[in-house]
Scaffold this motif. Structure first.
Motif, mmCIF file in Angstrom:
data_model
loop_
_atom_site.group_PDB
_atom_site.id
_atom_site.type_symbol
_atom_site.label_atom_id
_atom_site.label_comp_id
_atom_site.label_asym_id
_atom_site.label_seq_id
_atom_site.Cartn_x
_atom_site.Cartn_y
_atom_site.Cartn_z
ATOM 1 N N ALA A 65 8.417 -110.598 -66.808
ATOM 2 C CA ALA A 65 8.771 -111.810 -67.160
ATOM 3 C C ALA A 65 7.746 -112.320 -68.400
ATOM 4 O O ALA A 65 7.845 -113.105 -69.355
ATOM 5 N N ARG A 66 6.315 -112.268 -67.951
ATOM 6 C CA ARG A 66 5.421 -112.707 -68.941
ATOM 7 C C ARG A 66 5.489 -111.847 -70.143
ATOM 8 O O ARG A 66 4.868 -112.715 -71.196
ATOM 9 N N VAL B 41 8.020 -111.477 -71.878
ATOM 10 C CA VAL B 41 8.878 -112.282 -72.780
ATOM 11 C C VAL B 41 8.687 -113.563 -72.808
ATOM 12 O O VAL B 41 9.158 -114.247 -73.637
ATOM 13 N N ARG B 42 7.957 -114.100 -71.924
ATOM 14 C CA ARG B 42 7.558 -115.647 -71.850
ATOM 15 C C ARG B 42 6.045 -115.655 -71.429
ATOM 16 O O ARG B 42 5.923 -115.548 -69.927
ATOM 17 N N HIS B 43 5.142 -115.711 -72.187
ATOM 18 C CA HIS B 43 3.705 -115.810 -71.665
ATOM 19 C C HIS B 43 3.332 -116.969 -70.768
ATOM 20 O O HIS B 43 2.375 -116.781 -70.290
ATOM 21 N N THR B 44 4.164 -117.888 -70.839
ATOM 22 C CA THR B 44 3.844 -119.050 -70.078
ATOM 23 C C THR B 44 4.365 -118.767 -68.430
ATOM 24 O O THR B 44 4.002 -119.642 -67.591
ATOM 25 N N PHE B 45 5.090 -117.820 -68.298
ATOM 26 C CA PHE B 45 6.061 -117.711 -67.068
ATOM 27 C C PHE B 45 4.628 -117.548 -65.949
ATOM 28 O O PHE B 45 3.667 -116.567 -65.995
ATOM 29 N N SER C 107 13.929 -113.482 -68.801
ATOM 30 C CA SER C 107 13.381 -114.669 -68.496
ATOM 31 C C SER C 107 13.011 -115.382 -70.052
ATOM 32 O O SER C 107 12.480 -116.447 -69.956
ATOM 33 N N SER C 108 13.292 -114.825 -70.873
ATOM 34 C CA SER C 108 13.033 -115.538 -72.234
ATOM 35 C C SER C 108 14.158 -116.498 -72.629
ATOM 36 O O SER C 108 14.130 -117.541 -73.217
ATOM 37 N N VAL C 109 15.315 -116.410 -71.808
ATOM 38 C CA VAL C 109 16.274 -117.449 -71.843
ATOM 39 C C VAL C 109 16.717 -118.219 -70.706
ATOM 40 O O VAL C 109 17.492 -119.013 -70.777
ATOM 41 N N SER D 61 16.034 -119.378 -66.805
ATOM 42 C CA SER D 61 14.981 -119.691 -65.486
ATOM 43 C C SER D 61 15.366 -118.933 -64.266
ATOM 44 O O SER D 61 16.285 -118.176 -64.346
#
Length: 853
Positions: A280-281, A283-287, A318-320, A322
């Protein structure tokens, strides 16, 4: 005429492939593809052309064009041929130690597998190790890390050979030879060249994705025979089934346990959760995993069975989405969501559906049919259930051997798993599917058409209806009660699946489905009474009766859908479930209607049984006088029937009514008579129930010594019968006797012993009663915080199960204990203890009550 290189380039571009993608499909190096497209080097061999033809899916005409251009290329290089006196071609590989692909991401959660598989590879006796497992479980990634780990042990080389793009097992020797850099004259055998090259070499060959090339297993066997220091590591969804093979099944990643869910730190250390977080991180580094999403992420991993590929595909969303939105979509359907994997994955692994389709398409037709039909089972099935549902026109003959062979193929392919369950015996082997696999199987079943789907689901219903009706009498009483409880409890998910299908058919107007639904609801009612949840059994009985009423309203008066005896049985079962839930009003209404129907039918045994249970309902409402009247009428009917066992049961209940009415002396006499009748009938189970109730009446009379002696006798008989539930009840009474004498330590020991008996058979109602008694006693001992925690745990669990929390006799004592604890602890301390108790699982509460936590 076009050159070979220009043809290759044209065909590759027409297929929409890069050089890298073609190299992967053809199991050749990118460098080789580049050289061939530039017409560098010698003309390609026939085996290379075959690999390219397969990888590019060329037509026969295109293949012939390839061959013709290769012949022309060979003619232009005649001068390069060695003379007859030239030395033989070198058999040394062009890459002395092979090339191990690098992994783009770290391997997660496979430390134990890596250690165990390495140990097997180091074992000198094991020369062929096959990593098996369902598609997407991570066999390739584990194998790459494994060969990297053991590489120093093989001084003559470790070679990784990807076989997924291969289609013809006959070409495997050429691919292996190419990987080792061997050259062969047209007349030479690649197998002989490989044997000659590897005979005295300490080499490890990794053959990745072997499942569709199993006939080439003979090559592996031949090379192992010819080369004593050679070892093979293979990955395959099925074992190779050659001599000397050691299989190592690769399981899905570890899933979070109930204990992990409340701790973010604990969850982060669970392999499946860790994998999800890392992907998940990407594709979304803030996860990040935190208290707001940890439980949701754990549920996602559980929904995906810990399957690495499924987790990676889900995490990519997870990029789109939650975690909450992702879980909601997974609850609707897994397959459509789990798509669009990384482009550097093989095509067969870019969606979960493609991964399973690869395995499915390799199966013989009979195994494919069995796989589809097994989708109707939820939570697994026994061999006899699988044979009953899978046999039919879609398999060769429908014979048991055909089904068994098909199941064996599915186990080999890791599409289903064979597991042993306790206790061992006739039904100790079950076949299970990962839920992700089952969803794919269900897709295939639906795609096969309504005829096959309905046949499979109807066969599933027929099997579980027969099983439930066979076991129903044993659930009421008898020596096989626990055996049948265990067996039917294991099938509760299948019962629910059968109910769902019957309800669907019934809603569509299928009258036979309504009848079957009610039969199944009646047959399983005692399972829900004993093991819970009660509302499940009640919901299906109420739903079935409502459907029957609607159908009858539309039918002619003389054409009633439901026979009165079945309607009465359903109403009677509904009354018993409502009674256990503390809903005496519904229980009384349902059983009075059942009584009316049974009287009208002249069903004397049914009338007696319903009167008996109506009496119990009156007892629960505190109306001892009306209860005695019901029991007396039931007793008269049972005397007329001559059913001594049922007569003893009602006589016992009459004694209970007299005890509740304060007629303790008369209760002792009645219960003694019930015990004597049971002894004459050889009915030990009914005898000890009567003696147990008599002992309680003696306790109320203050005759403690006589009561204890009676209960000790009960314990001996129940122990001989193996009746853990009865042993728990009797031991609980011994606890109450000890408590009445002021022996709190002795009482605590007895209550704990009773709890252990109930826990051993999963009798949750008994465990909750024992917990209540222990909590009240701990409060008397001044342990108020523990008492509040335990009582809060009992209350929460009762609400979950949908059962009455405490009966009218216990409620005043519980209320007094809680008020005393509130005063002793203060409002804050009391509230904290309640909150802590509500969060306890039943097992954790039992450990606290047992003094082990």
């Amino acid at each position: 005429m076009d050159s070979f290189g220009s043809l290759l380039r044209r065909f590759r571009r027409a297929a929409g492939l890069t050089q890298e993608e073609l190299a992967e499909r053809a199991t050749l190096s990118v460098e080789t593809i580049g050289k061939m497209e530039r017409d560098l080097g010698h003309a390609p061999r026939r085996e290379t052309i075959a690999l390219l033809t397969t990888a590019l899916a060329l037509t026969p005409q295109e293949r012939d064009a390839f061959l013709e251009s290769a012949r022309a290329m060979r003619a232009t290089h005649l001068e390069a041929r060695p003379s007859p006196n030239a030395p033989a071609p070198s058999l040394e590989p062009t890459a002395p130690h092979g090339r191990i692909p690098s992994l783009p991401t770290p391997l997660i959660g496979r430390e134990n597998d890596l250690a165990a598989a390495s140990h097997l590879l180091f074992d000198p006796v094991i020369r062929l190790l096959t990593l098996t497992g369902v598609g997407g479980v991570g066999k390739t990634r584990l194998s790459i890390e494994l060969v990297r780990t053991v590489r120093p042990t093989f001084p003559d080389g470790v070679y990784v050979i990807e076989l997924a793009a291969m289609r013809d097992p006959a070409l495997v020797p050429a691919v292996l030879a190419g990987a080792l850099g061997l050259r062969s004259a047209d007349q030479a055998s690649f197998t002989d060249l490989l044997a000659q090259r590897l005979r005295n070499k300490v080499v490890l060959l990794l053959l990745d994705n072997f499942e569709h090339l199993l006939p080439a297993g003979t090559l592996v066997s031949d090379l192992l025979t010819a080369c004593p220091t050679l070892k093979f590591l293979t990955t395959s969804r099925s074992p190779l089934h050659v001599r000397g093979e050691q299989e190592y099944p690769v399981a899905p990643l570890a899933l979070p346990s109930v204990a992990d869910v409340d701790s973010v730190t604990a969850l982060a250390g669970v392999a499946s959760v860790n994998l999800f977080v890392q992907r998940a991180r990407a594709v979304r580094h803030t996860f990040s995993l935190d208290a707001s999403n940890a439980g949701i992420v754990a549920s996602i991993c559980q929904r995906l069975d810990g399957l690495p590929l499924a987790i990676e595909l889900a995490a990519a969303r997870s990029s789109v989405l939650s975690p909450h939105a992702l879980l909601a979509r997974l609850d609707e359907a897994r397959m459509p969501l789990l798509t669009d994997g990384p482009r550097d994955l093989p095509a067969r692994q870019r969606t979960l559906r493609d991964t399973f389709a690869w395995s499915y398409n390799l199966l013989p037709a009979a195994a494919q049919a069995a796989f589809r039909r097994l989708a109707v089972f939820v939570g697994g099935c026994t061999l006899d259930a699988a044979e009953a549902v899978c046999a039919g026109g879609t398999l060769a003959t429908g014979a048991a051997n055909d089904v068994f062979d098909a199941l064996s193929s599915l186990v080999d392919s890791h599409l289903i798993r064979s597991v042993s369950t306790a206790p061992a015996g006739e039904h100790s082997t079950r076949f299970t599917m990962l839920e992700t696999v089952r969803e794919y199987a269900e897709e295939r079943l639906v795609a096969a058409g309504l005829v096959e789907e309905h046949a499979a689901r109807d066969a599933h219903v027929a099997w579980y209806l027969r099983l439930a009706e066979e076991g129903a009498p044993a659930l009421r009483r008898g020596p096989d009660q626990i055996v049948w409880l265990t067996r039917l409890d294991r099938e509760r998910a299948n019962f629910l699946a059968a109910f769902t299908w019957l309800n669907r058919r019934a809603q569509a107007g299928d009258r036979d489905a309504i009848v079957s639904l009610l039969r199944l609801a009646v047959a399983t009612s005692r399972l829900w009474m004993t093991r819970g949840p009660l509302e499940v059994g009640r919901a299906w009985l109420e739903g079935g009766l409502a459907l029957a009423a609607q159908a009858d309203a539309m039918a002619q008066k003389h054409d009633r859908l439901i026979p009165d005896h079945l309607r009465a049985a359903a109403l009677h079962a509904l009354g018993l479930l409502a009674y256990d839930q503390g809903d005496e009003a519904t229980a009384r209404t349902a059983m009075e209607e059942a009584l009316r129907l049974r009287r009208a039918e002249g069903d004397v045994a049914g009338v007696a049984a319903t009167l008996n249970n109506l009496g119990l309902t009156e007892l629960a409402s505190g109306n001892a006088a009306r209860a005695k009247a019901r029991f007396a009428e039931a007793l008269a009917l049972k005397r007329r029937l001559g059913d001594e066992r049922d007569l003893v049961s009602t006589l016992n209940n009459l004694g209970l009514a007299r005890k509740m009415g304060g007629e303790y002396d008369r209760a002792v006499v009645t219960l003694a008579a019930a015990a004597r009748r049971a002894q004459r009938a050889g009915d030990d189970s009914s005898r000890v129930r009567a003696l147990t109730n008599r002992a309680d009446a003696l306790r109320l009379l203050g005759r403690f010594a006589e009561a204890e002696e009676t209960i000790e006798e009960c314990l001996r008989v129940r122990s001989m019968l193996g009746d853990r539930n009865g042993m728990g009840q009797a031991t609980g009474i011994l606890g109450s006797l000890a408590e009445a004498r002021g022996d709190w330590e002795g009482a605590l020991a007895r209550y704990r012993e009773a709890m252990a008996h109930f826990s051993a058979i999963g009798a949750q109602a008994g465990v909750l009663e024992a917990l209540t008694q222990i909590a009240l006693l701990r409060g008397e001992q001044g342990e108020h915080a523990e008492a509040v925690r335990l009582l809060a745990a009992v209350e929460a669990k009762c609400h979950t199960l949908g059962v009455v929390v405490w009966d009218t006799g216990e409620q005043p004592r519980v209320a007094a204990a809680l008020e005393t604890a509130r005063i002793a602890l203060g409002d804050d301390g009391y509230h904290a203890a309640r909150v802590a108790g509500e969060r306890l699982s039943l097992s954790d509460a039992s450990l606290i009550a047992a003094g082990k936590a």
